[in-house]
Design an enzyme around this catalytic site. Structure first.
Site, PDB file in Angstrom:
ATOM      1  N   LYS A 122       0.872  -1.188   0.000  1.00  0.00           N
ATOM      2  CA  LYS A 122       0.000   0.000   0.000  1.00  0.00           C
ATOM      3  C   LYS A 122       0.896   1.220   0.000  1.00  0.00           C
ATOM      4  O   LYS A 122       2.037   1.153   0.475  1.00  0.00           O
ATOM      5  CB  LYS A 122      -0.866   0.015   1.274  1.00  0.00           C
ATOM      6  CG  LYS A 122      -2.089   0.883   1.167  1.00  0.00           C
ATOM      7  CD  LYS A 122      -3.240   0.138   0.529  1.00  0.00           C
ATOM      8  CE  LYS A 122      -4.444   0.981   0.275  1.00  0.00           C
ATOM      9  NZ  LYS A 122      -5.599   0.163  -0.146  1.00  0.00           N
ATOM     10  N   ASP A 162      -7.040   4.203  -4.455  1.00  0.00           N
ATOM     11  CA  ASP A 162      -7.703   4.076  -3.153  1.00  0.00           C
ATOM     12  C   ASP A 162      -8.316   5.466  -2.901  1.00  0.00           C
ATOM     13  O   ASP A 162      -8.546   6.208  -3.868  1.00  0.00           O
ATOM     14  CB  ASP A 162      -6.706   3.664  -2.054  1.00  0.00           C
ATOM     15  CG  ASP A 162      -7.396   3.226  -0.754  1.00  0.00           C
ATOM     16  OD1 ASP A 162      -7.890   2.091  -0.693  1.00  0.00           O
ATOM     17  OD2 ASP A 162      -7.451   4.019   0.210  1.00  0.00           O
TER      18      ASP A 162
HETATM   19  P1  NDP Z   1     -12.937   7.777  -2.905  1.00  0.00           P
HETATM   20  O1  NDP Z   1     -11.852   8.752  -2.711  1.00  0.00           O
HETATM   21  O2  NDP Z   1     -13.516   7.563  -4.235  1.00  0.00           O
HETATM   22  O3  NDP Z   1     -14.158   8.119  -1.916  1.00  0.00           O
HETATM   23  C1  NDP Z   1     -13.947   8.197  -0.547  1.00  0.00           C
HETATM   24  C2  NDP Z   1     -15.257   8.597   0.113  1.00  0.00           C
HETATM   25  O4  NDP Z   1     -15.131   8.464   1.526  1.00  0.00           O
HETATM   26  C3  NDP Z   1     -15.616  10.048  -0.124  1.00  0.00           C
HETATM   27  O5  NDP Z   1     -17.007  10.185  -0.090  1.00  0.00           O
HETATM   28  C4  NDP Z   1     -14.971  10.735   1.065  1.00  0.00           C
HETATM   29  O6  NDP Z   1     -15.529  11.989   1.410  1.00  0.00           O
HETATM   30  C5  NDP Z   1     -15.231   9.738   2.152  1.00  0.00           C
HETATM   31  N1  NDP Z   1     -14.191   9.881   3.172  1.00  0.00           N
HETATM   32  C6  NDP Z   1     -12.858   9.778   2.995  1.00  0.00           C
HETATM   33  N2  NDP Z   1     -12.204  10.017   4.136  1.00  0.00           N
HETATM   34  C7  NDP Z   1     -13.154  10.263   5.042  1.00  0.00           C
HETATM   35  C8  NDP Z   1     -13.117  10.591   6.410  1.00  0.00           C
HETATM   36  N3  NDP Z   1     -11.953  10.689   7.075  1.00  0.00           N
HETATM   37  N4  NDP Z   1     -14.296  10.765   7.054  1.00  0.00           N
HETATM   38  C9  NDP Z   1     -15.481  10.664   6.392  1.00  0.00           C
HETATM   39  N5  NDP Z   1     -15.571  10.374   5.072  1.00  0.00           N
HETATM   40  C10 NDP Z   1     -14.434  10.181   4.425  1.00  0.00           C
HETATM   41  O7  NDP Z   1     -12.378   6.412  -2.302  1.00  0.00           O
HETATM   42  P2  NDP Z   1     -12.900   4.916  -2.520  1.00  0.00           P
HETATM   43  O8  NDP Z   1     -14.357   4.902  -2.728  1.00  0.00           O
HETATM   44  O9  NDP Z   1     -12.019   4.287  -3.515  1.00  0.00           O
HETATM   45  O10 NDP Z   1     -12.542   4.262  -1.110  1.00  0.00           O
HETATM   46  C11 NDP Z   1     -13.472   4.175  -0.037  1.00  0.00           C
HETATM   47  C12 NDP Z   1     -13.054   3.078   0.914  1.00  0.00           C
HETATM   48  O11 NDP Z   1     -12.996   1.831   0.221  1.00  0.00           O
HETATM   49  C13 NDP Z   1     -11.660   3.255   1.539  1.00  0.00           C
HETATM   50  O12 NDP Z   1     -11.691   2.709   2.854  1.00  0.00           O
HETATM   51  C14 NDP Z   1     -10.773   2.378   0.662  1.00  0.00           C
HETATM   52  O13 NDP Z   1      -9.614   1.964   1.342  1.00  0.00           O
HETATM   53  C15 NDP Z   1     -11.725   1.221   0.402  1.00  0.00           C
HETATM   54  N6  NDP Z   1     -11.423   0.389  -0.765  1.00  0.00           N
HETATM   55  C16 NDP Z   1     -11.317   0.928  -2.012  1.00  0.00           C
HETATM   56  C17 NDP Z   1     -11.068   0.122  -3.101  1.00  0.00           C
HETATM   57  C18 NDP Z   1     -11.017   0.643  -4.487  1.00  0.00           C
HETATM   58  O14 NDP Z   1     -10.895  -0.176  -5.414  1.00  0.00           O
HETATM   59  N7  NDP Z   1     -11.138   1.943  -4.723  1.00  0.00           N
HETATM   60  C19 NDP Z   1     -10.843  -1.339  -2.934  1.00  0.00           C
HETATM   61  C20 NDP Z   1     -11.048  -1.809  -1.589  1.00  0.00           C
HETATM   62  C21 NDP Z   1     -11.312  -0.961  -0.567  1.00  0.00           C
HETATM   63  P3  NDP Z   1     -14.723  13.342   1.060  1.00  0.00           P
HETATM   64  O15 NDP Z   1     -14.936  13.543  -0.411  1.00  0.00           O
HETATM   65  O16 NDP Z   1     -15.337  14.381   1.916  1.00  0.00           O
HETATM   66  O17 NDP Z   1     -13.284  13.083   1.413  1.00  0.00           O
HETATM   67  O1  2IT Z   2      -7.908  -1.606  -0.657  1.00  0.00           O
HETATM   68  C1  2IT Z   2      -7.849  -2.108  -1.796  1.00  0.00           C
HETATM   69  O2  2IT Z   2      -7.983  -3.322  -1.979  1.00  0.00           O
HETATM   70  C2  2IT Z   2      -7.660  -1.211  -2.951  1.00  0.00           C
HETATM   71  N1  2IT Z   2      -7.590   0.002  -2.760  1.00  0.00           N
HETATM   72  C3  2IT Z   2      -7.506  -1.775  -4.332  1.00  0.00           C
HETATM   73  C4  2IT Z   2      -6.119  -2.274  -4.550  1.00  0.00           C
HETATM   74  C5  2IT Z   2      -5.787  -2.688  -5.959  1.00  0.00           C
HETATM   75  O3  2IT Z   2      -4.603  -3.000  -6.164  1.00  0.00           O
HETATM   76  O4  2IT Z   2      -6.653  -2.717  -6.830  1.00  0.00           O
END
Ligand code: NDP
Ligand code: 2IT
Length: 450
Positions: A122, A162
């Site tokens: 990561k 992420d």
């Molecule tokens: P994005 O940046 O697309 O969206 C993040 C969302 O979460 C936004 O709405 C953001 O609001 C909100 N957010 C972020 N930080 C905070 C905080 N401290 N408090 C409250 N809200 C918060 O990210 P993703 O959708 O990609 O990721 C969301 C979650 O999913 C994370 O935990 C990530 O690790 C996990 N994840 C993502 C994967 C992927 O493929 N993208 C895979 C597996 C897990 P704001 O705009 O106000 O910051």
């Molecule tokens: O938390 C996660 O699994 C991710 N942000 C996706 C990682 C990836 O390599 O696609």
């Protein structure tokens, strides 16, 4: 507390999130260690909790007014026993070593569960993309890659997105990598479709979390049809979880961001979801605007320091936390249970505090899937993107979606089987931790002390 856990804390006393992630895994795998003395003999816990490599670097960049800023860049290469390091990059002001080590640690077991050959890593930066112009984000990404490029490669370490890293950032990062290396390889995943990306990768994490919920429900001959769902976040994972829930006949009543949340009792429909996608992915606005556009929805600002988050205090059947770590505290977990929620499928990584997890596990009606199982669809399709890049071919939407579904089903089965084998049937936390752990540890032992 176990001796192993004490040692982890003593080594890095300030890494709260890392301790939280390690502690949960160590608790789950205790019976595995008791049964397999050779794991203890190989000092596996000390080895698996120590990153193979930690890279920290300066990221200087100039804003549009010519002012110079310095951020900190990181890549944690946690474990490569079953494949090259694989995992996302997070750009968020809260990013520090503890958060990235917890994410890298979780990634090791998650990737093992996918059935694909990927180790865990990561990275990211404390850079805040909010309010930055495209050119500022581009210059930042270029400076970040000007150091990272020497540590990664399609057979070594393959970053992806992420929080704060989506298609735009992956494009800028890839462009700089290609320029520096003079090589077009699948070194990043989450690429755009016309230059090496995979169909369904943007959808994969959200879809996967919903497929996992369906798998859990199907153990009781139920489905998502007609279920009311609370979704947090409004980014990549939240958007596509919502899309799939709607497709399967469920009703999503919430979205959130770091400022607050909207509650839409009528439910999100296709037009409203399109609006959120435009708002968040292109305009980069705040979720509050949803309630201005759709007056039937109510916006509530949320102070992160309040005792509970009202988002989790609505009548519903299912919850898909899809924002960030520790977004569900103990009170929130209690409120979810009180309001009738009996399915929690974590799109985010470690969104529930340990006390909340225990409340879920103590409730026999609850179907609770931890992030490392439920959100593994994202990295799984990243693995499929790598496979397509290596073969220089492109699979159809249907092909990738079918593989994603199969992988989520197989993760569900692995969790159920491992939980049963170790005497805690229905406990997906133990199941995911044990199944992921055993796969990685067996590989480490085969490969000797390295
Ligand atoms: P994005 O940046 O697309 O969206 C993040 C969302 O979460 C936004 O709405 C953001 O609001 C909100 N957010 C972020 N930080 C905070 C905080 N401290 N408090 C409250 N809200 C918060 O990210 P993703 O959708 O990609 O990721 C969301 C979650 O999913 C994370 O935990 C990530 O690790 C996990 N994840 C993502 C994967 C992927 O493929 N993208 C895979 C597996 C897990 P704001 O705009 O106000 O910051
Ligand atoms: O938390 C996660 O699994 C991710 N942000 C996706 C990682 C990836 O390599 O696609």
């Amino acid at each position: 507390m176990s001796k192993e856990m004490e040692a982890v804390i003593q080594k890095d006393p300030n890494e709260r999130e890392f301790h939280q992630a390690v502690s949960e895994v160590l608790e789950s795998v205790k019976p595995v260690l008791d049964k397999n003395q050779e794991y203890r003999h190989a000092n596996i816990i000390s080895r698996i909790t120590e990153p193979e490599r930690v890279i920290m670097f300066r990221v200087p960049w100039a804003d549009d007014r010519g002012e110079i800023h310095v951020n900190r860049g990181f890549r944690i290469e946690m474990n490569s026993a079953i494949g090259p390091y694989k995992g996302g990059l997070r750009f968020h002001p809260s990013v520090n070593l503890s958060i990235l080590k917890f994410l890298a640690f979780e990634q090791v077991f998650k990737n093992a569960l996918t059935t694909l050959p990927m180790g865990g890593g990561k990275g990211g930066s404390d850079f805040d993309p909010k309010g930055k112009s495209d050119l500022e984000v581009m210059r930042f990404c270029q400076s970040f890659m000007a150091e990272l490029f020497r540590h990664i490669g399609h057979n070594t370490d393959i970053p992806a997105g992420d929080i704060g890293v989506g298609a735009r950032e992956i494009g800028y990062l890839f462009g700089m990598y290609k320029k520096l290396k003079n090589e077009f390889t699948g070194v990043l995943t989450g690429k755009s479709l016309n230059w090496g990306g995979s169909l369904i990768r943007p959808e994969a994490t959200g879809y996967g979390a919903v497929y996992f919920a369906q798998e859990m429900l199907s153990t009781r001959k139920e489905s998502l049809d007609g279920k009311t769902c609370i979704v947090s976040g409004s980014g990549n994972v939240a958007q596509y979880a919502t899309e799939k829930i709607m497709e399967l006949g469920g009703k999503v009543v919430t979205f959130s961001d770091s400022s607050g949340y909207v509650y839409d009792e009528k439910g999100v429909d296709r037009d409203k979801l399109n609006y959120v996608m435009q708002l968040k992915n292109i305009k980069r606005g705040r979720i509050q605007e949803y309630a201005e556009k759709y007056p039937e929805a109510v916006y509530t600002p949320v102070d992160p320091n309040q005792d509970f988050n009202p988002l989790w205090n609505h009548k519903a059947d299912c919850a898909f936390p899809s924002a960030t770590q520790n977004e569900i505290n103990e009170n929130d977990a209690a409120n979810l249970l009180k309001n009738g929620v009996y399915v929690v499928s974590e799109g985010a990584n470690m969104p529930t505090v340990p006390e909340g997890v225990n409340l879920f596990l103590d409730n026999k009606n609850m179907l609770y899937a931890p992030g490392k199982a439920a959100n593994a669809g994202g990295v799984a399709v990243s693995g499929l993107e790598m496979a397509q890049n290596s073969m220089r071919i492109k699979w159809s939407r249907e092909e990738v979606d079918m593989r994603l579904k199969e992988i989520m089903r197989s993760i569900h089965t692995s969790c159920v089987d491992a939980a049963e084998e170790y005497g805690t049937p229905g406990n997906y936390v133990n199941g995911a931790n044990i199944a992921g752990f055993v796969k990685v540890v067996e590989a480490m032992i085969d490969q000797g002390v390295v």
